[in-house]
Design a protein around this motif. Structure first.
Motif, PDB file in Angstrom:
ATOM      1  N   VAL A   1       0.838  -1.204   0.000  1.00 54.90           N
ATOM      2  CA  VAL A   1       0.000   0.000   0.000  1.00 54.90           C
ATOM      3  C   VAL A   1       0.874   1.257   0.000  1.00 54.90           C
ATOM      4  O   VAL A   1       0.590   2.226  -0.710  1.00 54.90           O
ATOM      5  CB  VAL A   1      -0.955  -0.016   1.210  1.00 54.90           C
ATOM      6  N   LEU A   2       1.945   1.232   0.788  1.00 54.20           N
ATOM      7  CA  LEU A   2       2.891   2.361   0.786  1.00 54.20           C
ATOM      8  C   LEU A   2       3.482   2.590  -0.601  1.00 54.20           C
ATOM      9  O   LEU A   2       3.554   3.728  -1.092  1.00 54.20           O
ATOM     10  CB  LEU A   2       4.018   2.092   1.782  1.00 54.20           C
ATOM     11  N   LEU A   3       3.921   1.505  -1.235  1.00 54.71           N
ATOM     12  CA  LEU A   3       4.518   1.622  -2.569  1.00 54.71           C
ATOM     13  C   LEU A   3       3.478   2.069  -3.593  1.00 54.71           C
ATOM     14  O   LEU A   3       3.808   2.831  -4.523  1.00 54.71           O
ATOM     15  CB  LEU A   3       5.127   0.277  -2.976  1.00 54.71           C
ATOM     16  N   MET A   4       2.243   1.620  -3.432  1.00 49.93           N
ATOM     17  CA  MET A   4       1.177   2.074  -4.325  1.00 49.93           C
ATOM     18  C   MET A   4       0.954   3.575  -4.150  1.00 49.93           C
ATOM     19  O   MET A   4       0.754   4.304  -5.131  1.00 49.93           O
ATOM     20  CB  MET A   4      -0.119   1.315  -4.045  1.00 49.93           C
TER      21      MET A   4
ATOM     22  N   ARG B   1       3.198   5.745  -3.251  1.00 57.30           N
ATOM     23  CA  ARG B   1       4.332   6.412  -3.907  1.00 57.30           C
ATOM     24  C   ARG B   1       4.111   6.492  -5.411  1.00 57.30           C
ATOM     25  O   ARG B   1       4.374   7.532  -6.036  1.00 57.30           O
ATOM     26  CB  ARG B   1       5.625   5.648  -3.597  1.00 57.30           C
ATOM     27  N   LEU B   2       3.626   5.396  -5.995  1.00 63.99           N
ATOM     28  CA  LEU B   2       3.358   5.380  -7.434  1.00 63.99           C
ATOM     29  C   LEU B   2       2.259   6.375  -7.795  1.00 63.99           C
ATOM     30  O   LEU B   2       2.383   7.128  -8.777  1.00 63.99           O
ATOM     31  CB  LEU B   2       2.958   3.965  -7.867  1.00 63.99           C
TER      32      LEU B   2
ATOM     33  N   SER C   1      -2.320   8.385   0.383  1.00 69.08           N
ATOM     34  CA  SER C   1      -2.743   8.129  -0.995  1.00 69.08           C
ATOM     35  C   SER C   1      -2.980   6.636  -1.218  1.00 69.08           C
ATOM     36  O   SER C   1      -4.026   6.214  -1.737  1.00 69.08           O
ATOM     37  CB  SER C   1      -1.681   8.628  -1.984  1.00 69.08           C
ATOM     38  N   GLY C   2      -2.004   5.824  -0.819  1.00 67.14           N
ATOM     39  CA  GLY C   2      -2.145   4.387  -0.998  1.00 67.14           C
ATOM     40  C   GLY C   2      -3.236   3.791  -0.127  1.00 67.14           C
ATOM     41  O   GLY C   2      -3.990   2.924  -0.570  1.00 67.14           O
TER      42      GLY C   2
ATOM     43  N   THR D   1       7.892   4.183  10.853  1.00 66.24           N
ATOM     44  CA  THR D   1       6.831   3.740  11.762  1.00 66.24           C
ATOM     45  C   THR D   1       5.502   4.414  11.427  1.00 66.24           C
ATOM     46  O   THR D   1       4.454   3.770  11.439  1.00 66.24           O
ATOM     47  CB  THR D   1       7.201   4.018  13.222  1.00 66.24           C
ATOM     48  N   LEU D   2       5.544   5.723  11.111  1.00 64.43           N
ATOM     49  CA  LEU D   2       4.307   6.413  10.753  1.00 64.43           C
ATOM     50  C   LEU D   2       3.745   5.885   9.443  1.00 64.43           C
ATOM     51  O   LEU D   2       2.530   5.677   9.315  1.00 64.43           O
ATOM     52  CB  LEU D   2       4.550   7.921  10.657  1.00 64.43           C
ATOM     53  N   GLY D   3       4.623   5.677   8.455  1.00 65.42           N
ATOM     54  CA  GLY D   3       4.158   5.192   7.160  1.00 65.42           C
ATOM     55  C   GLY D   3       3.481   3.837   7.260  1.00 65.42           C
ATOM     56  O   GLY D   3       2.384   3.632   6.729  1.00 65.42           O
TER      57      GLY D   3
END
Length: 397
Positions: A15-18, A20-21, A39-40, A280-282
């Protein structure tokens, strides 16, 4: 379908990487400084909404790690609060701190009044106040479990995140234009030429294993002490959320331990603490947001939007008639006002983006770029948490 802890962690990273994309491909997300995990996380929650509504398919996540991530993040927030930094901002810093407290109080008063006018439970007014606005997404997620357990607000997470997202966008929209109006109306001029960068980035040694172990030591000690303090307070009838106790413990540790042990490296030396805080927050945000049940917000959409718009109007009036005059009606004051609106309705990146936009056109404002991050790092989260706890205790007593 239930995901195990390992599968939940992997999903949170994806989800984090999504996010970023999405931020790299969608300009509006970058324009309003929407955090990547937000966003993700919102995109993932929209997918779960479609799965729930059209296919009757629900995902259940193992979020047992989320509580540890929450405590680690808020301990790191406390560790960044160095008392000696307060003296650098002088009178503008003191004025900003007072206005931050006033803003937190007024946001909650506005939220309570709008909740009453909309027929919502009063406790929901706090969720639509400083929990989600001054606090932002991280604080909204952190307090959601407190609202669920103590006040029985089942969709506290969804309300807080939706309010924080609306506030984030509006904070980016109103800050710059208001500062422009103040600058041109009062014919203000910058005292210095435009700088190439005013990013406010912290300087220090590069990340290494020693620095990371020092930070982990402080964070671990803060979590252990904070959770024990919260438990001890609970035994005496005082309700203190664990994350608040950990944040305050981190504040004490970072200001006391290096003085007692001068040879001990402070956690704020270098980049390890900001990195740990970001990780940790992400993970905490993405793990929380991807499981949101957006279908529970249908009946609250209009009251929520009207409440956040009322909050924006209140903050603009506070800036125009209280903050700007108290700061001396100077150019730096106008830039600080832009940053305050970004911070008070969204987050620090919003504040920095607002100020960067103003100074890129009118000239540098070094004082503004010093006091806004200091206020955000040291004062906003602490004062917000203390005031929220007092108000919750009053409403639930």
């Amino acid at each position: 379908m239930e995901l195990s802890l390992r599968e939940t962690v992997l999903a949170a990273i994806l989800v984090l990487l999504m996010g970023r994309l999405l931020n790299s491909q969608i300009a509006v997300l970058r324009t309003y400084n929407i955090p990547q995990p937000v966003s993700g996380g919102i995109a993932a929650s929209l997918l779960t909404l479609v799965a729930h509504e059209f296919f009757g398919f629900d995902l259940q996540f193992d979020t047992s790690l989320r509580d540890v991530l929450l405590l680690a993040f808020f301990t790191s927030v406390g560790l960044t609060a160095r008392l000696e930094m307060l003296t650098r901002g002088g009178r503008p810093m003191m004025v900003l701190l007072v206005i931050c407290v006033l803003g937190v109080l007024l946001q909650n008063v506005t939220g309570l009044l709008m909740a009453k006018a909309s027929g919502l439970p009063p406790i929901n007014g706090l969720l639509l106040g400083s929990v989600s606005l001054f606090g932002g997404h991280g604080t909204a997620v952190a307090w959601s479990s407190v609202f669920e357990q103590s006040a029985g607000v089942e969709n506290a997470l969804e309300i807080g995140i939706a309010s924080a997202t609306i506030g984030l966008v509006l904070g980016g929209l109103v800050g710059g234009p208001l500062a422009q109006r103040l600058i041109e109306r009062h014919r203000l001029r910058a005292g210095e030429p435009v700088l190439r960068t005013q990013s406010g980035e912290r300087k220090g040694r590069q990340i290494d294993s020693q620095g990371m172990f020092v930070v982990l030591m402080y964070v671990s000690a803060g979590i252990i002490l904070g959770t024990n303090i919260a438990a001890l307070a609970g035994q005496h009838g005082v309700n203190i959320p664990e994350f608040l106790a950990c944040m305050l413990t981190g504040l004490v540790l970072t200001n006391v331990l290096p003085r007692l042990l001068p040879r001990l490296e402070a956690p704020t030396e270098g980049q390890s603490l900001p990195l740990l805080s970001e990780i940790t927050l992400g993970l905490f945000l993405s793990m929380s947001l991807m499981g949101m049940q957006l279908w529970t917000l249908v009946d609250l959409a209009l009251p929520m939007l009207l409440t956040v718009l009322a909050q924006v109007a209140m903050m603009v009036l506070l800036v125009l008639f209280v903050m700007f005059p108290l700061l001396g009606r100077s150019y730096d004051s106008a830039v600080i006002c832009a940053g305050y609106l970004g911070m008070g309705l969204g987050a620090l990146p919003n504040a920095m983006a607002n100020m960067n936009a103003v100074t890129a056109r009118y000239g540098a404002a070094p004082l503004a770029f010093m006091v806004i991050p200091l206020a955000n790092a040291f004062f906003v989260d602490v004062s917000n948490a203390v005031i929220l706890q007092l108000l919750m205790n009053s409403l639930l007593s």
